[in-house]
Design an enzyme around this catalytic site. Sequence first.
Site, PDB file in Angstrom:
ATOM      1  N   ARG A   1       0.830  -1.210   0.000  1.00 54.21           N
ATOM      2  CA  ARG A   1       0.000   0.000   0.000  1.00 54.21           C
ATOM      3  C   ARG A   1       0.858   1.251   0.000  1.00 54.21           C
ATOM      4  O   ARG A   1       0.566   2.211  -0.694  1.00 54.21           O
ATOM      5  CB  ARG A   1      -0.901  -0.007   1.231  1.00 54.21           C
ATOM      6  CG  ARG A   1      -1.485   1.341   1.595  1.00 54.21           C
ATOM      7  CD  ARG A   1      -2.633   1.220   2.555  1.00 54.21           C
ATOM      8  NE  ARG A   1      -3.613   0.303   2.021  1.00 54.21           N
ATOM      9  CZ  ARG A   1      -4.398  -0.476   2.765  1.00 54.21           C
ATOM     10  NH1 ARG A   1      -4.314  -0.435   4.080  1.00 54.21           N
ATOM     11  NH2 ARG A   1      -5.246  -1.293   2.197  1.00 54.21           N
ATOM     12  N   TYR A   2       1.886   1.251   0.832  1.00 53.74           N
ATOM     13  CA  TYR A   2       2.732   2.435   0.983  1.00 53.74           C
ATOM     14  C   TYR A   2       3.905   2.346   0.015  1.00 53.74           C
ATOM     15  O   TYR A   2       4.322   1.252  -0.364  1.00 53.74           O
ATOM     16  CB  TYR A   2       3.268   2.509   2.410  1.00 53.74           C
ATOM     17  CG  TYR A   2       2.205   2.607   3.477  1.00 53.74           C
ATOM     18  CD1 TYR A   2       1.581   3.825   3.735  1.00 53.74           C
ATOM     19  CD2 TYR A   2       1.832   1.499   4.225  1.00 53.74           C
ATOM     20  CE1 TYR A   2       0.620   3.920   4.732  1.00 53.74           C
ATOM     21  CE2 TYR A   2       0.870   1.594   5.218  1.00 53.74           C
ATOM     22  CZ  TYR A   2       0.267   2.813   5.469  1.00 53.74           C
ATOM     23  OH  TYR A   2      -0.680   2.900   6.448  1.00 53.74           O
ATOM     24  N   ARG A  24      -8.701  -8.138  10.927  1.00 54.10           N
ATOM     25  CA  ARG A  24      -8.667  -9.136   9.851  1.00 54.10           C
ATOM     26  C   ARG A  24      -9.598 -10.305  10.158  1.00 54.10           C
ATOM     27  O   ARG A  24      -9.307 -11.453   9.842  1.00 54.10           O
ATOM     28  CB  ARG A  24      -7.252  -9.653   9.609  1.00 54.10           C
ATOM     29  CG  ARG A  24      -6.365  -8.597   9.059  1.00 54.10           C
ATOM     30  CD  ARG A  24      -5.112  -9.027   8.349  1.00 54.10           C
ATOM     31  NE  ARG A  24      -4.377  -7.795   8.109  1.00 54.10           N
ATOM     32  CZ  ARG A  24      -3.359  -7.376   8.865  1.00 54.10           C
ATOM     33  NH1 ARG A  24      -2.869  -8.128   9.825  1.00 54.10           N
ATOM     34  NH2 ARG A  24      -2.805  -6.205   8.626  1.00 54.10           N
ATOM     35  N   CYS A  32      -8.673 -11.960  19.168  1.00 53.98           N
ATOM     36  CA  CYS A  32      -9.259 -10.749  19.723  1.00 53.98           C
ATOM     37  C   CYS A  32     -10.638 -10.547  19.112  1.00 53.98           C
ATOM     38  O   CYS A  32     -10.796 -10.634  17.890  1.00 53.98           O
ATOM     39  CB  CYS A  32      -8.379  -9.549  19.391  1.00 53.98           C
ATOM     40  SG  CYS A  32      -6.639  -9.878  19.735  1.00 53.98           S
ATOM     41  N   CYS A  43     -10.777  -8.110  16.025  1.00 52.17           N
ATOM     42  CA  CYS A  43      -9.708  -8.217  15.037  1.00 52.17           C
ATOM     43  C   CYS A  43     -10.068  -7.534  13.718  1.00 52.17           C
ATOM     44  O   CYS A  43     -11.126  -7.769  13.155  1.00 52.17           O
ATOM     45  CB  CYS A  43      -9.395  -9.684  14.762  1.00 52.17           C
ATOM     46  SG  CYS A  43      -8.079  -9.877  13.546  1.00 52.17           S
ATOM     47  N   CYS A  75      -3.352 -17.170  15.342  1.00 51.09           N
ATOM     48  CA  CYS A  75      -2.752 -16.373  16.415  1.00 51.09           C
ATOM     49  C   CYS A  75      -2.841 -17.162  17.717  1.00 51.09           C
ATOM     50  O   CYS A  75      -3.680 -18.044  17.847  1.00 51.09           O
ATOM     51  CB  CYS A  75      -3.517 -15.062  16.622  1.00 51.09           C
ATOM     52  SG  CYS A  75      -3.738 -14.092  15.132  1.00 51.09           S
ATOM     53  N   ARG A  95       7.065   0.344   1.825  1.00 53.99           N
ATOM     54  CA  ARG A  95       6.969  -0.784   2.747  1.00 53.99           C
ATOM     55  C   ARG A  95       5.805  -1.693   2.371  1.00 53.99           C
ATOM     56  O   ARG A  95       4.889  -1.290   1.665  1.00 53.99           O
ATOM     57  CB  ARG A  95       6.900  -0.334   4.202  1.00 53.99           C
ATOM     58  CG  ARG A  95       5.906   0.728   4.504  1.00 53.99           C
ATOM     59  CD  ARG A  95       6.505   1.640   5.599  1.00 53.99           C
ATOM     60  NE  ARG A  95       5.495   2.481   6.213  1.00 53.99           N
ATOM     61  CZ  ARG A  95       5.043   3.599   5.629  1.00 53.99           C
ATOM     62  NH1 ARG A  95       5.479   3.964   4.449  1.00 53.99           N
ATOM     63  NH2 ARG A  95       4.140   4.314   6.237  1.00 53.99           N
ATOM     64  N   ASP A 125      -6.716   4.337  10.539  1.00 55.38           N
ATOM     65  CA  ASP A 125      -6.347   3.626   9.316  1.00 55.38           C
ATOM     66  C   ASP A 125      -7.521   3.856   8.375  1.00 55.38           C
ATOM     67  O   ASP A 125      -8.613   3.302   8.565  1.00 55.38           O
ATOM     68  CB  ASP A 125      -6.114   2.139   9.615  1.00 55.38           C
ATOM     69  CG  ASP A 125      -5.011   1.559   8.734  1.00 55.38           C
ATOM     70  OD1 ASP A 125      -4.772   2.116   7.641  1.00 55.38           O
ATOM     71  OD2 ASP A 125      -4.394   0.546   9.127  1.00 55.38           O
ATOM     72  N   ASP A 127     -10.984  -0.097  13.568  1.00 60.53           N
ATOM     73  CA  ASP A 127     -11.421  -0.165  12.175  1.00 60.53           C
ATOM     74  C   ASP A 127     -12.922  -0.480  12.076  1.00 60.53           C
ATOM     75  O   ASP A 127     -13.505  -1.075  12.983  1.00 60.53           O
ATOM     76  CB  ASP A 127     -10.622  -1.230  11.424  1.00 60.53           C
ATOM     77  CG  ASP A 127      -9.161  -0.826  11.275  1.00 60.53           C
ATOM     78  OD1 ASP A 127      -8.914   0.387  11.142  1.00 60.53           O
ATOM     79  OD2 ASP A 127      -8.295  -1.705  11.308  1.00 60.53           O
ATOM     80  N   LYS A 184      -2.550   4.612   7.359  1.00 65.88           N
ATOM     81  CA  LYS A 184      -2.632   5.209   8.691  1.00 65.88           C
ATOM     82  C   LYS A 184      -2.473   6.709   8.584  1.00 65.88           C
ATOM     83  O   LYS A 184      -1.504   7.186   8.011  1.00 65.88           O
ATOM     84  CB  LYS A 184      -1.534   4.636   9.585  1.00 65.88           C
ATOM     85  CG  LYS A 184      -1.583   3.138   9.725  1.00 65.88           C
ATOM     86  CD  LYS A 184      -0.360   2.629  10.459  1.00 65.88           C
ATOM     87  CE  LYS A 184      -0.248   1.134  10.450  1.00 65.88           C
ATOM     88  NZ  LYS A 184       0.052   0.560   9.118  1.00 65.88           N
TER      89      LYS A 184
END
Length: 446
Positions: free
Chosen positions: A130-131, A152, A147, A150, A143, A134, A365, A328, A372
């Site tokens: 995206r950037y 994602r 959470c 999350c 994981c 990076r 974001d 998000d 971000k």
Amino acid sequence: MATHVPYAFVTDEYWRNVPGWAGVSRDEFGNHRWQDRHGITSIEGLAGVLGSRLSPGLLQDLKHGLTRTPMRIRLTPYLAALIDWSNPIDDPIGRQFLPFGSRFLDNHPFAVDDSLNEDGDRVAPFLVHRYPDRALFLPLTVCPVYCAFCTRSRLVGGSTAIKAKETYGASPEAWEATFAYLRAHPEIEDVVISGGDAAMLRPDAIESIGRTLVEMPHIRRLRYATRGLAAIPMKITSDDAWVRALARVSDAGRRAMKEVCVHTHVNVGAEITEWTVAASQRLIDLGIRVRNQSVLLRGVNDTLDVMHQLIKRLSYVQFQPYLVYLHDMVPGCEHLRTRLSDALGMSKALLGTTAGFNVPRFVCDAPGGGGKREIFSHECYDRELGVSAWSAPGVKPGHLFYYFDPVDLLPESGRRIWREPCERDKRLATFKALARSCQNGHGTVA
Ligand SMILES: *Cc1c(COP(=O)(O)O)cnc(C)c1O
Ligand code: SF4
């Protein structure tokens, strides 16, 4: 704001308060394998260790919650035992991991599974670019904990009653296309290895990914992103093979003047205990820097005292407070989101309270893939309607992105607008026109 912040980290055998773990020794509890084997992955598992401490009412509430959440339950004993089981619904750790049905709110009308449009910036099966300089490598979707909020949730955390997913584990043969893309793109200097969670990568995968990337001349920085450091610090203190693999990559990086670091995710000071202190000391000894990225969560860390204590404790263990994300706009966690105004107020109040390099940047974001954005950089903000506009001249020049506050926290006049779609669309159109006019005059970076 608390002026005195005690660093009274939990040091006692606190897990013995959980009936099922009353007989567990310090050695067992401190072993990452024991933690893995005794992870809580279902309501039945939870009821099994808690016994009568899980009331029938709570049990019912969790069962109801499981019909509404996109995330399965997965919790390490390390965190589960830190929850105040006399009132888990209001416990900042309980709220992060357990789906209490009574807490759910309707999704925001504009919430979507892939709110950040990561799929739109996907350039290889496991890579988001995206950037300009990076990229984000997602080698697996599992994981050590899941959470409830999350970002994602479309990929991570297994299928639930309302959400089917194609989760994947680490498969090194499949990563070649990702490495080929990185080799062919010398402008990429920085790779985030996330997922899922790098703690779930085997030591050989940690090392082979790391070495492959360090050997690419243009890659200058690697970050392994893991909640493991927060959710199972025993990973660092007792999984010697994993830590040594990471240390070898870090050493190779250092020789080549490249940064190899760890980014973790702690949301409240209570997650930091003597086990975290020991894990941090081991990484410090190995010369591996840690930064922290938190999510601003309603009822978890959205008060100044809690956030201030988090930042002080992170600083104490040298996890540099790097980012605090506005939540998000993904489904299934409206009850955990906050308003932009909450983040603005908190960020402003925190500035100056401790070393500048330990004051986290609060970011949004930008939904739709703007990346971000520092929260103070919003173009305009209508607090009544709960909408803010964002530009991203260095990432997607010319585009505007919109973030929406949770409707239930708006003033009554704002909530009324959201109940009437025609009125809402009219107000939004006016807002977007205003946003386009204030965006004029911004430069872009080629
Ligand atoms: C967050 C993120 C990064 C890293 O961004 P920083 O601002 O350097 O922390 C890279 N790629 C994607 C897609 C991201 O979401
Ligand atoms: S650790 Fe990160 S990727 Fe995994 S469930 Fe939590 S927020 Fe999602």
